[in-house]
Design an enzyme around this catalytic site. Sequence first.
Site, PDB file in Angstrom:
ATOM      1  N   ASP A 118       1.196   6.062  -3.074  1.00  8.86           N
ATOM      2  CA  ASP A 118       0.548   5.132  -3.997  1.00  8.86           C
ATOM      3  C   ASP A 118       1.465   4.818  -5.180  1.00  8.86           C
ATOM      4  O   ASP A 118       2.076   5.724  -5.770  1.00  8.86           O
ATOM      5  CB  ASP A 118      -0.754   5.770  -4.484  1.00  8.86           C
ATOM      6  CG  ASP A 118      -1.599   4.837  -5.321  1.00  8.86           C
ATOM      7  OD1 ASP A 118      -2.031   3.799  -4.791  1.00  8.86           O
ATOM      8  OD2 ASP A 118      -1.818   5.140  -6.509  1.00  8.86           O
ATOM      9  N   ASP A 151      -2.643   9.583   2.182  1.00 12.35           N
ATOM     10  CA  ASP A 151      -2.310   8.934   0.929  1.00 12.35           C
ATOM     11  C   ASP A 151      -1.792   9.990  -0.044  1.00 12.35           C
ATOM     12  O   ASP A 151      -2.442  11.027  -0.239  1.00 12.35           O
ATOM     13  CB  ASP A 151      -3.548   8.246   0.339  1.00 12.35           C
ATOM     14  CG  ASP A 151      -3.289   6.786   0.010  1.00 12.35           C
ATOM     15  OD1 ASP A 151      -2.326   6.530  -0.711  1.00 12.35           O
ATOM     16  OD2 ASP A 151      -4.050   5.924   0.489  1.00 12.35           O
ATOM     17  N   GLU A 178       4.090   2.250  -1.738  1.00 14.23           N
ATOM     18  CA  GLU A 178       3.524   1.065  -2.394  1.00 14.23           C
ATOM     19  C   GLU A 178       4.371   0.801  -3.637  1.00 14.23           C
ATOM     20  O   GLU A 178       4.446   1.649  -4.525  1.00 14.23           O
ATOM     21  CB  GLU A 178       2.069   1.305  -2.770  1.00 14.23           C
ATOM     22  CG  GLU A 178       1.424   0.080  -3.416  1.00 14.23           C
ATOM     23  CD  GLU A 178       0.073   0.383  -4.043  1.00 14.23           C
ATOM     24  OE1 GLU A 178      -0.760  -0.540  -4.113  1.00 14.23           O
ATOM     25  OE2 GLU A 178      -0.142   1.537  -4.482  1.00 14.23           O
ATOM     26  N   HIS A 211      -7.135  -1.954   1.571  1.00 13.78           N
ATOM     27  CA  HIS A 211      -8.292  -1.589   0.748  1.00 13.78           C
ATOM     28  C   HIS A 211      -8.262  -2.231  -0.631  1.00 13.78           C
ATOM     29  O   HIS A 211      -9.278  -2.254  -1.327  1.00 13.78           O
ATOM     30  CB  HIS A 211      -8.344  -0.072   0.600  1.00 13.78           C
ATOM     31  CG  HIS A 211      -7.165   0.488  -0.146  1.00 13.78           C
ATOM     32  ND1 HIS A 211      -5.897   0.498   0.383  1.00 13.78           N
ATOM     33  CD2 HIS A 211      -7.047   1.009  -1.391  1.00 13.78           C
ATOM     34  CE1 HIS A 211      -5.056   1.022  -0.489  1.00 13.78           C
ATOM     35  NE2 HIS A 211      -5.726   1.339  -1.584  1.00 13.78           N
ATOM     36  N   ASP A 212      -7.096  -2.735  -1.047  1.00 13.27           N
ATOM     37  CA  ASP A 212      -6.957  -3.354  -2.368  1.00 13.27           C
ATOM     38  C   ASP A 212      -6.945  -4.877  -2.321  1.00 13.27           C
ATOM     39  O   ASP A 212      -6.866  -5.524  -3.363  1.00 13.27           O
ATOM     40  CB  ASP A 212      -5.644  -2.907  -3.035  1.00 13.27           C
ATOM     41  CG  ASP A 212      -5.749  -1.534  -3.671  1.00 13.27           C
ATOM     42  OD1 ASP A 212      -6.878  -1.105  -3.988  1.00 13.27           O
ATOM     43  OD2 ASP A 212      -4.702  -0.888  -3.842  1.00 13.27           O
TER      44      ASP A 212
END
Length: 563
Positions: A201, A99, A258, A332-333
């Site tokens: 991210d 990440d 993302e 995860h979100d």
Amino acid sequence: MADTKWWQHSVVYQIYPQTFNDSNHDGVGDLAGIIPKIPYLVQLGVDVVWLNPIYQSPLIDQGYDISDYYQINPMYGTMADFDQLLQKLHAANLKLIMDLVVNHTSSQHAWFQASKQDRTNPYADFYIWKDPNPDGTPPTNWGSSFGGSTWEYVPQRQQYYLHLFAKEQPDLNWENPRVRQEVYKIMRFWLDKGVDGFRMDVISLLSKDPQYANSPVSPHQQYGSYYPGAANGPREHEYLQEMNREVLSHYDVMTVGETPHTSVQEALLYTQAERHELNMVFHFDHMHLDYGPEGKFSTKRFRLTALKQVFTKWQEMMIQNNGWNSLYWNNHDQARAVTRFGNPDPRWREQSAKMLATILHMQCGTPFIYQGEEIGMVNPHFNSINDYHDLDTLNVYHDFIHQKHLDPAQVMQAIYLKSRDNARTPIPWNDQPLTQTNPNLPPLNPDYRTVNVAQALADPASVFYYYQKLIKLRHDLPIITTGDYQLLDADDESTFSYLRTQDHQVLLVSGNFTDHLCQVQLPSKLQFTTSKLIISNFATNQQLTSQVFNLPPYGTVVYLLEQ
């Protein structure tokens, strides 16, 4: 397949380290805990592991607030542990992507600690600082993703700094070339270690509109959205092309960005190969289909016709314009896919999990599997807000209960459906309770005695082995990677059927999104000489014998047709 990149026919498995596997029984998953599970990943058949942030962090936002990009958070282990994990993954022919969180840092990062002291220090312009309005109010009316204003006042500078997320996550100033070079240095550090790429991210938020204009305030909201002034800004693609030119192009890597608030047309700018930016992006169009007046935390159910429209738009645009899709149901979100898009009822859990997997994995793009998805995990039913630890969830609960005075039962139902903690419960490796729990993490899903890895591995008909078959099909059939896409039943609210075509081959993919029997009518122009069932989640004919067939509740089939 010869002219495709390795990441185009790969399947990615996402690991959220805190709750994946705990090697030392301190209640927190760690790097050493991942290593003994590598054979499990190999058995599943995935190609790439994506690791959520493991860097030094105060964990205000569970690692997405990084205080040192060059250090491993001690709760996960040491750099030696990381090096061993990377070596073991590569030895097992698995790649690793990290990440990359560079829209913002932690407020504890040394850069910010220096930046906030005054307006003249060497790091003064590493972050986005603005003077107050004449009346002392923040520079804009933007609201942060985690509640409150996006601006925080610092008396030492007599200025506000921008934080699109928590106030402990100040946004970096990408206008400053020194910031960009520091980011590239971080990237080279990890790439030179041998990592195989990055998940980036909120990468679409790097370039802010220099006007910093107020946004309209929607009903039910106190603040305006920051997206018009912060998403896909004027220098966004300049920055990513520079990043590619200076760093990424020098390594054989995979990149997925993302990109919140990004349309499919904008996504092409990120992903078209000739633009030299990213390989693919995570979009949110299908994630927004069940939003309500209060946004994400809603009890609204998606409409299948809308879901098909979103998937089809992204499939067609990417295939026709030399872009590339990422394919995901959850991460995860996001809440667990079986609860959100399938049916968590024990009667239908496994069947709907397999159906959802089929509909996703047969599309064109790179599929992402989030830990536990491969055993059909569902959202946990927690009775108390005290069982939730996600910053976003707790802020929403406080806002809904104490500011908006909404019905507590309805608020808890929305949290059950949408909290990020739904995805962050520990992986149940067997039917035993955890030896020690961590008060900062959600507890085990209460259904761990029946939904766990050991049970899935012991059952040849489990969701796990179904995913294993889907992954093998992607590796074996080039049409899944490179075929065209055509939706068949745009107006049907019960079934999702589409074709993948290449040369004289056709894949027919169909899934039933309901708990009752549904009939699928194929178009008369779909002619074929032979057919072969390549996967299904129920017993059915090995050959397609007519233009009409039935799907049982949450049933799914894939036929390979020869024209």
